[in-house]
Design an enzyme around this catalytic site. Structure first.
Site, PDB file in Angstrom:
ATOM      1  N   GLY A  20       0.810  -1.084   0.062  1.00 35.89           N
ATOM      2  CA  GLY A  20      -0.014   0.001   0.096  1.00 35.89           C
ATOM      3  C   GLY A  20       0.879   1.231  -0.067  1.00 35.89           C
ATOM      4  CE1 TYR A  21       1.502   8.118  -0.583  1.00 35.43           C
ATOM      5  CE2 TYR A  21       0.265   8.391   1.378  1.00 35.43           C
ATOM      6  CZ  TYR A  21       0.928   8.752   0.381  1.00 35.43           C
ATOM      7  OH  TYR A  21       1.293  10.056   0.582  1.00 35.43           O
ATOM      8  CG  ASP A  44      -0.741  -5.874   0.511  1.00 31.68           C
ATOM      9  OD1 ASP A  44      -0.656  -4.827   0.976  1.00 31.68           O
ATOM     10  OD2 ASP A  44      -2.371  -5.676   0.108  1.00 31.68           O
ATOM     11  CG  LEU A  46      -2.516  -8.223  -3.748  1.00 33.10           C
ATOM     12  CD1 LEU A  46      -2.304  -9.234  -5.019  1.00 33.10           C
ATOM     13  CD2 LEU A  46      -1.325  -7.331  -3.432  1.00 33.10           C
ATOM     14  CG  PHE A 100       2.368  -0.246   6.976  1.00 33.74           C
ATOM     15  CD1 PHE A 100       2.455   1.011   7.340  1.00 33.74           C
ATOM     16  CD2 PHE A 100       3.524  -0.991   6.784  1.00 33.74           C
ATOM     17  CE1 PHE A 100       3.671   1.583   7.488  1.00 33.74           C
ATOM     18  CE2 PHE A 100       4.701  -0.340   6.817  1.00 33.74           C
ATOM     19  CZ  PHE A 100       4.846   1.159   7.301  1.00 33.74           C
ATOM     20  CB  SER A 144      -4.674   7.567  12.815  1.00 30.91           C
ATOM     21  OG  SER A 144      -5.325   8.897  12.379  1.00 30.91           O
ATOM     22  CE1 TYR A 170      -8.296   3.721   9.479  1.00 33.22           C
ATOM     23  CE2 TYR A 170      -8.652   6.075  10.250  1.00 33.22           C
ATOM     24  CZ  TYR A 170      -7.920   4.975   9.832  1.00 33.22           C
ATOM     25  OH  TYR A 170      -6.263   5.182   9.420  1.00 33.22           O
ATOM     26  CE  LYS A 174      -5.633   2.036  11.826  1.00 37.62           C
ATOM     27  NZ  LYS A 174      -4.438   1.569  11.366  1.00 37.62           N
ATOM     28  CG  ASN A 219     -12.810   9.086   0.613  1.00 40.70           C
ATOM     29  OD1 ASN A 219     -14.028   9.546   0.117  1.00 40.70           O
ATOM     30  ND2 ASN A 219     -12.479   7.856   0.687  1.00 40.70           N
ATOM     31  CG  LEU A 221      -6.854  19.088   0.454  1.00 37.84           C
ATOM     32  CD1 LEU A 221      -8.015  19.638  -0.287  1.00 37.84           C
ATOM     33  CD2 LEU A 221      -6.289  19.929   1.335  1.00 37.84           C
TER      34      LEU A 221
HETATM   35  P1  NAD Z   1      -3.445   1.542   1.893  1.00 36.60           P
HETATM   36  O1  NAD Z   1      -4.715   1.117   1.900  1.00 36.60           O
HETATM   37  O2  NAD Z   1      -2.494   2.184   0.712  1.00 36.60           O
HETATM   38  O3  NAD Z   1      -2.338   0.377   2.631  1.00 36.60           O
HETATM   39  C1  NAD Z   1      -2.953  -0.904   3.369  1.00 36.60           C
HETATM   40  C2  NAD Z   1      -2.521  -2.075   2.655  1.00 36.60           C
HETATM   41  O4  NAD Z   1      -3.075  -3.116   3.436  1.00 36.60           O
HETATM   42  C3  NAD Z   1      -2.961  -2.275   1.159  1.00 36.60           C
HETATM   43  O5  NAD Z   1      -1.967  -2.665   0.161  1.00 36.60           O
HETATM   44  C4  NAD Z   1      -4.058  -3.435   1.239  1.00 36.60           C
HETATM   45  O6  NAD Z   1      -4.197  -4.122   0.188  1.00 36.60           O
HETATM   46  C5  NAD Z   1      -3.814  -4.168   2.579  1.00 36.60           C
HETATM   47  N1  NAD Z   1      -4.691  -4.823   3.352  1.00 36.60           N
HETATM   48  C6  NAD Z   1      -5.852  -4.247   3.789  1.00 36.60           C
HETATM   49  N2  NAD Z   1      -6.335  -5.309   4.469  1.00 36.60           N
HETATM   50  C7  NAD Z   1      -5.640  -6.289   4.742  1.00 36.60           C
HETATM   51  C8  NAD Z   1      -5.681  -7.677   5.262  1.00 36.60           C
HETATM   52  N3  NAD Z   1      -6.906  -7.979   5.976  1.00 36.60           N
HETATM   53  N4  NAD Z   1      -4.871  -8.314   5.059  1.00 36.60           N
HETATM   54  C9  NAD Z   1      -3.830  -8.083   4.539  1.00 36.60           C
HETATM   55  N5  NAD Z   1      -3.522  -6.928   3.584  1.00 36.60           N
HETATM   56  C10 NAD Z   1      -4.339  -6.135   3.837  1.00 36.60           C
HETATM   57  O7  NAD Z   1      -3.379   2.659   3.118  1.00 36.60           O
HETATM   58  P2  NAD Z   1      -1.976   3.420   3.719  1.00 36.60           P
HETATM   59  O8  NAD Z   1      -2.434   4.922   3.480  1.00 36.60           O
HETATM   60  O9  NAD Z   1      -0.772   3.037   3.313  1.00 36.60           O
HETATM   61  O10 NAD Z   1      -2.337   3.207   5.239  1.00 36.60           O
HETATM   62  C11 NAD Z   1      -1.387   2.268   5.876  1.00 36.60           C
HETATM   63  C12 NAD Z   1      -1.736   2.277   7.535  1.00 36.60           C
HETATM   64  O11 NAD Z   1      -1.623   3.631   7.844  1.00 36.60           O
HETATM   65  C13 NAD Z   1      -3.040   1.734   7.833  1.00 36.60           C
HETATM   66  O12 NAD Z   1      -3.185   0.960   8.939  1.00 36.60           O
HETATM   67  C14 NAD Z   1      -3.803   3.060   8.145  1.00 36.60           C
HETATM   68  O13 NAD Z   1      -5.034   2.843   8.852  1.00 36.60           O
HETATM   69  C15 NAD Z   1      -2.678   3.855   8.871  1.00 36.60           C
HETATM   70  N6  NAD Z   1      -2.797   5.459   8.458  1.00 36.60           N
HETATM   71  C16 NAD Z   1      -2.890   5.903   7.334  1.00 36.60           C
HETATM   72  C17 NAD Z   1      -3.232   7.226   7.137  1.00 36.60           C
HETATM   73  C18 NAD Z   1      -3.310   7.997   5.835  1.00 36.60           C
HETATM   74  O14 NAD Z   1      -3.775   8.984   5.335  1.00 36.60           O
HETATM   75  N7  NAD Z   1      -2.989   7.209   4.668  1.00 36.60           N
HETATM   76  C19 NAD Z   1      -3.259   8.053   8.287  1.00 36.60           C
HETATM   77  C20 NAD Z   1      -3.171   7.450   9.374  1.00 36.60           C
HETATM   78  C21 NAD Z   1      -3.173   6.064   9.575  1.00 36.60           C
HETATM   79  C1  UD1 Z   2      -9.317  12.260   7.114  1.00 34.06           C
HETATM   80  C2  UD1 Z   2      -9.989  11.464   7.892  1.00 34.06           C
HETATM   81  C3  UD1 Z   2      -9.399  10.888   9.293  1.00 34.06           C
HETATM   82  C4  UD1 Z   2      -8.280  10.032   8.731  1.00 34.06           C
HETATM   83  C5  UD1 Z   2      -7.454  10.859   7.847  1.00 34.06           C
HETATM   84  C6  UD1 Z   2      -6.383  10.298   7.228  1.00 34.06           C
HETATM   85  C7  UD1 Z   2     -12.550  12.326   7.775  1.00 34.06           C
HETATM   86  C8  UD1 Z   2     -13.857  12.935   8.182  1.00 34.06           C
HETATM   87  N1  UD1 Z   2     -11.315  12.225   8.497  1.00 34.06           N
HETATM   88  O1  UD1 Z   2      -8.863  13.440   7.831  1.00 34.06           O
HETATM   89  O2  UD1 Z   2     -10.184  10.091  10.068  1.00 34.06           O
HETATM   90  O3  UD1 Z   2      -7.330   9.978   9.779  1.00 34.06           O
HETATM   91  O4  UD1 Z   2      -8.294  11.487   6.577  1.00 34.06           O
HETATM   92  O5  UD1 Z   2      -5.321  11.196   6.517  1.00 34.06           O
HETATM   93  O6  UD1 Z   2     -12.544  11.545   6.760  1.00 34.06           O
HETATM   94  N2  UD1 Z   2     -10.949  18.821   2.131  1.00 34.06           N
HETATM   95  C9  UD1 Z   2     -11.612  19.621   1.156  1.00 34.06           C
HETATM   96  N3  UD1 Z   2     -12.085  19.042   0.087  1.00 34.06           N
HETATM   97  C10 UD1 Z   2     -11.941  17.629  -0.250  1.00 34.06           C
HETATM   98  C11 UD1 Z   2     -11.296  16.892   0.812  1.00 34.06           C
HETATM   99  C12 UD1 Z   2     -10.649  17.405   1.935  1.00 34.06           C
HETATM  100  O7  UD1 Z   2     -11.868  20.725   1.441  1.00 34.06           O
HETATM  101  O8  UD1 Z   2     -12.428  17.182  -1.389  1.00 34.06           O
HETATM  102  C13 UD1 Z   2     -10.434  19.174   3.373  1.00 34.06           C
HETATM  103  C14 UD1 Z   2     -11.132  18.743   4.741  1.00 34.06           C
HETATM  104  O9  UD1 Z   2     -12.220  19.405   5.224  1.00 34.06           O
HETATM  105  C15 UD1 Z   2      -9.848  18.945   5.652  1.00 34.06           C
HETATM  106  C16 UD1 Z   2      -8.391  18.955   4.837  1.00 34.06           C
HETATM  107  O10 UD1 Z   2      -8.883  19.066   3.541  1.00 34.06           O
HETATM  108  O11 UD1 Z   2      -9.729  20.408   6.107  1.00 34.06           O
HETATM  109  C17 UD1 Z   2      -7.951  17.748   4.971  1.00 34.06           C
HETATM  110  O12 UD1 Z   2      -9.033  16.542   4.607  1.00 34.06           O
HETATM  111  P1  UD1 Z   2      -8.477  15.035   4.464  1.00 34.06           P
HETATM  112  O13 UD1 Z   2      -7.204  14.958   3.482  1.00 34.06           O
HETATM  113  O14 UD1 Z   2      -9.683  14.302   4.202  1.00 34.06           O
HETATM  114  O15 UD1 Z   2      -7.818  14.613   5.946  1.00 34.06           O
HETATM  115  P2  UD1 Z   2      -8.319  14.756   7.390  1.00 34.06           P
HETATM  116  O16 UD1 Z   2      -9.797  15.622   7.122  1.00 34.06           O
HETATM  117  O17 UD1 Z   2      -7.542  15.451   8.312  1.00 34.06           O
END
Ligand code: NAD
Ligand code: UD1
Length: 361
Positions: A20-21, A44, A46, A100, A144, A170, A174, A219, A221
């Protein structure tokens, strides 16, 4: 060579969700280190990563192998599959797990709370059982800033209460996992768990070859803005322009994913520190917040393209502002975020413009 000659296994780091990312950038950060002495084993399912037809590994991992010249062990296994996980632990000398794998779409978690409990909580507990069965007690967990809920004061430090006012199922998964990890650590001092509380990860590797590849309409920004810039989406809706912030739009602590990945590499060293054990939460953020309008403007400069936007009502569950107190990471990990908002936008643009359809051809 040593391991082949003496017929023993190389020490390994098991990365769940490593396709993943954040996981792929962390795998890259580990393999980019010339003195890195572990084998990387990715598990993973996938569900949110793309593998091309006929290939054995997801595209992100193939690209990392190509860039680093190193091999990644990959297993398509779900973390809820205890036997499948156990087989992987049996094949490798796992020293540490970076966990992750999770579902992460906030809106979807409201529709499907049970699926989120299954994947994020049951899956995590299954992983812990398998770790214990194989005497592996070192874990880095992807948490998170959402665990802090509505901030009582800013910046958010690790002593801020958690669990109150979390706005999504969600986010609660966490928080619940953090509570389970505290209980585990209290039950047995062998456990060493670092819970990294990410603020808002954005950006991409500077090569432009790996980056964020969301399914469907983003979803968050930054990926949304990137798809507007590249012409895949017509305009951005700015959710809320009447917050008590610098310009009325929401403020967040955006952190470059390469800085975030480096934080995991630094965290690995903590396991070797004398006296380190138990549950240790650490914020990974920059300590600086930027508004939505500031991000739009930085992205316009980086891409040299206009980003059409429309002021829109607030999104349910959104906070006005949050940003991190990153001092604990600096003290415990000797880590600080170094990359600017301009670099975050520049790297997202390189990734998005070079890969308009993400990893899909
Ligand atoms: P992502 O979806 O890009 O990566 C997650 C990976 O896990 C994917 O490749 C997916 O295929 C795999 N996966 C999902 N469920 C699985 C399962 N049951 N078994 C095996 N593999 C599985 O997400 P990400 O953005 O890389 O996030 C990684 C971690 O960081 C997550 O735990 C997420 O909650 C946490 N996190 C992400 C963000 C963010 O904004 N990206 C912010 C805070 C915390
Ligand atoms: C979102 C999640 C949060 C998660 C985080 C991961 C929600 C309510 N919250 O947070 O639980 O941990 O992502 O990174 O979804 N915005 C716009 N237009 C858009 C998208 C976002 O204006 O199309 C604004 C939002 O209102 C916010 C900022 O951009 O002020 C950042 O948004 P986003 O990237 O979704 O992150 P979080 O809201 O912090």
């Amino acid at each position: 060579m040593f391991y082949v000659l003496f017929n023993c296994k190389m020490p390994a780091i098991l990365v769940t969700g490593g396709a993943g990312y954040v996981g792929s950038h962390t795998v890259m950060a580990m393999l980019e280190k010339s003195d890195f002495e572990y084998e990387i084993v990715v598990v993973d399912n996938l569900s949110n990563a793309y593998r091309a037809k006929g290939e054995k590994k997801p595209v992100a991992l193939l690209r990392i192998e190509e860039m680093t010249g190193k091999t990644i062990q990959f297993y398509e296994v779900d973390i809820r599959d205890k036997q499948g996980l156990s087989n992987v632990f049996g094949k490798h000398d796992v020293q540490c797990v970076i966990h992750f794998a999770a579902l992460k779409a906030v809106g979807e978690s409201v529709e499907k709370p049970l699926e989120y409990c299954q994947a994020n909580i049951t899956g995590t507990c299954t992983l812990f059982e398998v770790m214990r069965d194989h005497s592996v007690y070192n874990l880095i967990y992807s948490s998170s800033c959402t665990v802090y809920g509505e901030p009582e004061k800013l910046p958010l430090d690790e002593n801020h209460p958690t669990g109150r006012g979390i706005s999504s199922p969600y986010g609660r998964t966490k928080y619940f996992c953090e509570e389970i990890m505290k209980d585990l650590c209290a039950s047995d001092p062998k456990w060493k768990i670092i819970s990294l509380r990410y603020f808002n990860p954005v950006g991409a590797h500077p090569s432009g070859r790996i980056g964020e590849d969301p399914n469907g309409i983003p979803n968050n920004l930054m990926p949304f803005i990137a798809q507007v810039a590249v012409g895949r989406l017509p305009e951005l809706k700015v959710f809320g322009t009447d917050y008590p912030t610098i310009d009325g739009t929401g403020v967040r602590d955006y952190i470059h994913v390469v800085d975030l990945a480096d934080g995991h590499v630094k965290a690995l060293q903590l396991f070797h520190r004398n006296g380190f054990s138990g549950f240790c939460p650490i914020n990974l953020g920059t300590g600086t917040g930027y508004s939505v309008y500031q991000v739009i403007s930085a992205f316009e400069k980086a891409s040299n393209r206009p980003i059409p936007f429309v002021p829109s009502p607030r999104r349910a569950g959104d906070l006005a502002a949050n940003w991190a107190e990153p001092a604990a990471a600096s003290q415990l990990l000797a880590w600080n975020a170094t990359r600017s908002l301009a670099q975050m936008c520049g790297d997202v643009w390189r990734w998005q413009s070079g890969n308009p359809n993400g990893y899909r051809e």
